[in-house]
Scaffold this motif. Structure first.
Motif, mmCIF file in Angstrom:
data_model
loop_
_atom_site.group_PDB
_atom_site.id
_atom_site.type_symbol
_atom_site.label_atom_id
_atom_site.label_comp_id
_atom_site.label_asym_id
_atom_site.label_seq_id
_atom_site.Cartn_x
_atom_site.Cartn_y
_atom_site.Cartn_z
ATOM 1 N N UNK A 52 0.844 -1.188 0.000
ATOM 2 C CA UNK A 52 0.000 0.000 0.000
ATOM 3 C C UNK A 52 0.876 1.234 0.000
ATOM 4 N N UNK A 53 0.360 2.363 -0.474
ATOM 5 C CA UNK A 53 1.137 3.602 -0.468
ATOM 6 C C UNK A 53 1.287 4.155 0.938
ATOM 7 N N UNK A 54 2.119 5.160 1.081
ATOM 8 C CA UNK A 54 2.282 5.838 2.366
ATOM 9 C C UNK A 54 0.929 6.362 2.831
ATOM 10 N N UNK A 55 0.603 6.099 4.101
ATOM 11 C CA UNK A 55 -0.669 6.560 4.644
ATOM 12 C C UNK A 55 -1.824 5.601 4.428
ATOM 13 N N UNK A 56 -1.543 4.439 3.838
ATOM 14 C CA UNK A 56 -2.618 3.486 3.540
ATOM 15 C C UNK A 56 -3.062 2.696 4.767
ATOM 16 N N UNK A 57 -2.199 2.627 5.776
ATOM 17 C CA UNK A 57 -2.504 1.840 6.969
ATOM 18 C C UNK A 57 -1.680 0.575 7.089
ATOM 19 N N UNK A 58 -0.798 0.327 6.100
ATOM 20 C CA UNK A 58 -0.054 -0.940 6.131
ATOM 21 C C UNK A 58 0.930 -0.995 7.294
#
Length: 233
Positions: free
Chosen positions: A45-51
């Motif tokens: 997931x991209x930055x800020x996605x929660x991963x």
């Protein structure tokens, strides 16, 4: 008729939020999935996605506000901090982007650290640590400190440290992020080989090319699970 074995990881409706400046920010929005013993899963997931928040939950570094998380059949959300620390030490081997080695300790001393917390005797943990370093091809660097090692060698020490306690899960957070592409490919190949030897691997990444080296991709976006697919080989 035998019953189906329980999954190694079971996440049910995981929700996590926090309050910032009086506003509630929901980071994980009802995630549900399972991971079986021996799987190689990339969470992308991209930055800020929660991963990264999800990684902290799976690694028992934090506990979700709502939902259930079972690790090896044990419910995690209601455990004490001491019990969570014990589970991290016994069931999860962490491989971090920046290696997280202690600079004043040699390679073998860094690898020994999880075993010290378990109360393993000096002689036994030294033998386990040496064998783990041999396994990742660092038999000639056992007494070297991190500053005397290349980035790839430092990551191999970190992998040896993760392996030393024989945990059922290896949790790798952007393990090639601090490495050049050639060394990154070598480390990724080592992780794939560990999976072939039976280790369950959870790889956190923002890079689709790296994620596709896994056997399954879970994609997170804006705190929700938007894709869960297996990769045909």
């Amino acid at each position: 008729m035998s019953s189906k074995p329980q999954p190694l990881i079971q996440v049910e409706n995981m929700i996590h939020s926090y309050v910032m400046a009086g506003e509630t920010m929901t980071i994980l929005k009802g995630l549900s999935f399972t991971i079986e013993h021996g799987e190689f899963v990339a969470i992308i997931g991209p930055s800020g996605s929660g991963k990264s928040t999800l990684m902290n939950m799976l690694g028992c570094l934090d506990v979700a506000n709502e939902g259930d998380y079972y690790l090896d059949g044990q419910e995690i959300r209601k455990l004490s901090d001491n019990k969570l620390a014990q589970i991290r030490n016994e069931k999860i081997g962490f491989i971090f982007q920046n290696f997280n080695l202690l600079p004043k300790l040699s390679a073998v001393e860094n690898v020994e650290l999880p075993l010290i917390y378990r109360g393993v005797s000096h002689r036994e943990r030294r033998e386990i640590a040496r064998n783990a370093l041999i396994r990742v091809g660092l038999e000639e660097r056992i007494d070297h400190r991190p500053a005397e090692l290349s980035g790839g060698q430092q990551q191999r020490v970190a992998i040896a440290r993760a392996l030393a306690g024989t945990p059922p899960i290896l949790l790798a957070d952007e393990p090639t992020g601090a490495l050049d592409s050639k060394t990154g490919k070598e480390v990724l190949q080592m992780i794939k080989e560990l999976n072939e030897q039976g280790h369950t691997i959870i790889l956190i990444t923002h890079d689709l090319e790296i994620a596709e080296q896994a056997k399954r991709i879970i994609r997170i976006q804006d705190g929700s699970l938007v894709e869960d697919r297996r990769i045909a080989r």
